[in-house]
Design a protein around this motif. Structure first.
Motif, PDB file in Angstrom:
ATOM      1  N   LYS A   1      17.226  25.596 -16.521  1.00  0.00           N
ATOM      2  CA  LYS A   1      15.962  25.611 -15.787  1.00  0.00           C
ATOM      3  C   LYS A   1      15.975  24.612 -14.642  1.00  0.00           C
ATOM      4  N   ARG A   2      16.485  23.402 -14.919  1.00  0.00           N
ATOM      5  CA  ARG A   2      16.509  22.372 -13.886  1.00  0.00           C
ATOM      6  C   ARG A   2      17.392  22.790 -12.712  1.00  0.00           C
ATOM      7  N   ARG A   3      18.550  23.309 -13.024  1.00  0.00           N
ATOM      8  CA  ARG A   3      19.496  23.690 -11.972  1.00  0.00           C
ATOM      9  C   ARG A   3      18.965  24.859 -11.152  1.00  0.00           C
ATOM     10  N   LEU A   4      18.390  25.851 -11.812  1.00  0.00           N
ATOM     11  CA  LEU A   4      17.873  27.015 -11.101  1.00  0.00           C
ATOM     12  C   LEU A   4      16.618  26.680 -10.313  1.00  0.00           C
ATOM     13  N   LYS A   5      15.870  25.682 -10.780  1.00  0.00           N
ATOM     14  CA  LYS A   5      14.679  25.258 -10.045  1.00  0.00           C
ATOM     15  C   LYS A   5      15.069  24.604  -8.723  1.00  0.00           C
ATOM     16  N   GLU A   6      16.160  23.835  -8.738  1.00  0.00           N
ATOM     17  CA  GLU A   6      16.632  23.180  -7.518  1.00  0.00           C
ATOM     18  C   GLU A   6      17.112  24.208  -6.500  1.00  0.00           C
ATOM     19  N   ILE A   7      17.754  25.264  -6.956  1.00  0.00           N
ATOM     20  CA  ILE A   7      18.365  26.257  -6.070  1.00  0.00           C
ATOM     21  C   ILE A   7      17.323  27.203  -5.478  1.00  0.00           C
ATOM     22  N   ARG A   8      16.310  27.527  -6.239  1.00  0.00           N
ATOM     23  CA  ARG A   8      15.240  28.458  -5.895  1.00  0.00           C
ATOM     24  C   ARG A   8      15.755  29.863  -5.621  1.00  0.00           C
ATOM     25  N   GLY A   9      15.901  30.271  -4.364  1.00  0.00           N
ATOM     26  CA  GLY A   9      16.226  31.654  -4.018  1.00  0.00           C
ATOM     27  C   GLY A   9      17.653  32.068  -4.322  1.00  0.00           C
ATOM     28  N   ASN A  10      18.585  31.119  -4.422  1.00  0.00           N
ATOM     29  CA  ASN A  10      19.996  31.447  -4.639  1.00  0.00           C
ATOM     30  C   ASN A  10      20.404  31.336  -6.107  1.00  0.00           C
ATOM     31  N   TRP A  11      19.491  31.617  -7.004  1.00  0.00           N
ATOM     32  CA  TRP A  11      19.782  31.418  -8.426  1.00  0.00           C
ATOM     33  C   TRP A  11      20.876  32.356  -8.921  1.00  0.00           C
ATOM     34  N   ALA A  12      21.005  33.536  -8.336  1.00  0.00           N
ATOM     35  CA  ALA A  12      22.031  34.484  -8.788  1.00  0.00           C
ATOM     36  C   ALA A  12      23.429  33.959  -8.479  1.00  0.00           C
ATOM     37  N   ASP A  13      23.586  33.205  -7.388  1.00  0.00           N
ATOM     38  CA  ASP A  13      24.886  32.619  -7.050  1.00  0.00           C
ATOM     39  C   ASP A  13      25.232  31.457  -7.974  1.00  0.00           C
ATOM     40  N   GLU A  14      24.231  30.743  -8.441  1.00  0.00           N
ATOM     41  CA  GLU A  14      24.455  29.542  -9.244  1.00  0.00           C
ATOM     42  C   GLU A  14      24.554  29.828 -10.738  1.00  0.00           C
ATOM     43  N   LEU A  15      24.023  30.939 -11.193  1.00  0.00           N
ATOM     44  CA  LEU A  15      23.962  31.256 -12.619  1.00  0.00           C
ATOM     45  C   LEU A  15      25.316  31.228 -13.329  1.00  0.00           C
ATOM     46  N   PRO A  16      26.393  31.804 -12.792  1.00  0.00           N
ATOM     47  CA  PRO A  16      27.676  31.750 -13.511  1.00  0.00           C
ATOM     48  C   PRO A  16      28.173  30.321 -13.754  1.00  0.00           C
ATOM     49  N   PHE A  17      27.941  29.434 -12.798  1.00  0.00           N
ATOM     50  CA  PHE A  17      28.389  28.046 -12.949  1.00  0.00           C
ATOM     51  C   PHE A  17      27.580  27.316 -14.027  1.00  0.00           C
ATOM     52  N   VAL A  18      26.291  27.597 -14.072  1.00  0.00           N
ATOM     53  CA  VAL A  18      25.440  26.972 -15.086  1.00  0.00           C
ATOM     54  C   VAL A  18      25.826  27.467 -16.476  1.00  0.00           C
ATOM     55  N   LEU A  19      26.052  28.763 -16.610  1.00  0.00           N
ATOM     56  CA  LEU A  19      26.452  29.316 -17.908  1.00  0.00           C
ATOM     57  C   LEU A  19      27.824  28.799 -18.332  1.00  0.00           C
ATOM     58  N   TRP A  20      28.745  28.672 -17.379  1.00  0.00           N
ATOM     59  CA  TRP A  20      30.076  28.151 -17.687  1.00  0.00           C
ATOM     60  C   TRP A  20      29.978  26.710 -18.180  1.00  0.00           C
ATOM     61  N   SER A  21      29.161  25.907 -17.527  1.00  0.00           N
ATOM     62  CA  SER A  21      29.027  24.512 -17.955  1.00  0.00           C
ATOM     63  C   SER A  21      28.390  24.422 -19.336  1.00  0.00           C
ATOM     64  N   ASP A  22      27.479  25.339 -19.638  1.00  0.00           N
ATOM     65  CA  ASP A  22      26.875  25.341 -20.976  1.00  0.00           C
ATOM     66  C   ASP A  22      27.888  25.736 -22.040  1.00  0.00           C
ATOM     67  N   ARG A  23      28.750  26.686 -21.732  1.00  0.00           N
ATOM     68  CA  ARG A  23      29.746  27.148 -22.705  1.00  0.00           C
ATOM     69  C   ARG A  23      30.857  26.134 -22.928  1.00  0.00           C
ATOM     70  N   THR A  24      31.062  25.227 -21.990  1.00  0.00           N
ATOM     71  CA  THR A  24      32.141  24.250 -22.110  1.00  0.00           C
ATOM     72  C   THR A  24      31.646  22.852 -22.437  1.00  0.00           C
ATOM     73  N   THR A  25      30.387  22.717 -22.806  1.00  0.00           N
ATOM     74  CA  THR A  25      29.818  21.433 -23.204  1.00  0.00           C
ATOM     75  C   THR A  25      29.734  21.376 -24.727  1.00  0.00           C
ATOM     76  N   PRO A  26      30.284  20.331 -25.352  1.00  0.00           N
ATOM     77  CA  PRO A  26      30.192  20.233 -26.816  1.00  0.00           C
ATOM     78  C   PRO A  26      28.740  20.125 -27.277  1.00  0.00           C
TER      79      PRO A  26
END
Length: 130
Positions: free
Chosen positions: A5-30
């Motif tokens: 939510k925080r990351r997508l809120k910062e990006i606003r309109g470009n959330w579709a470009d940022e979503l894969p990076f956010v999901l990747w970071s979530d999957r690789t965080t213990p």
């Protein structure tokens, strides 16, 4: 979810470009409950993050197909060990989570005649009540 939510809120309109990076970071965080990454639990190996491909670390720079094959074959022998340790850690976490949640709860018994506050929702509010 908070990071997403925080990351997508910062990006606003470009959330579709940022979503894969956010999901990747979530999957690789213990995670706290398992002390493992979801990627490792699913695939049985550590994920290589994109920055390691661009600027190779020692581990990534010295990796070859043969070493990878040998490493994966040896991990098949010990495939159950990480899952057992995750189950033990999750059981311990399930015992400590309620304890930490309930430490601020104060037990209070109500007696007949005690006043209490009741939350009234708009759909159950009686318009004729005082």
């Amino acid at each position: 979810m908070k990071n997403l939510k925080r990351r997508l809120k910062e990006i606003r309109g470009n959330w579709a470009d940022e979503l894969p990076f956010v999901l990747w970071s979530d999957r690789t965080t213990p995670k706290v409950a398992t002390d493992q990454t979801p990627f490792r639990l699913v695939y049985g190996a550590e994920a290589v993050i994109p920055s390691e491909v661009q600027v190779p670390t020692h581990l990534y720079a010295n990796a070859t197909e043969e070493r990878n094959r040998v490493g994966m074959a040896s991990s098949l022998d010990t495939i159950d060990e990480p899952m057992i340790s995750v189950q033990i850690r999750m059981a311990a976490y399930k015992q400590t989570a309620p304890r930490s949640y309930n430490k601020n709860v104060r037990l209070r018994t109500l007696q007949v005649g005690d006043l209490e506050l009741r939350k009234v929702f708009p759909n159950t509010k009686n318009q004729s009540a005082g």
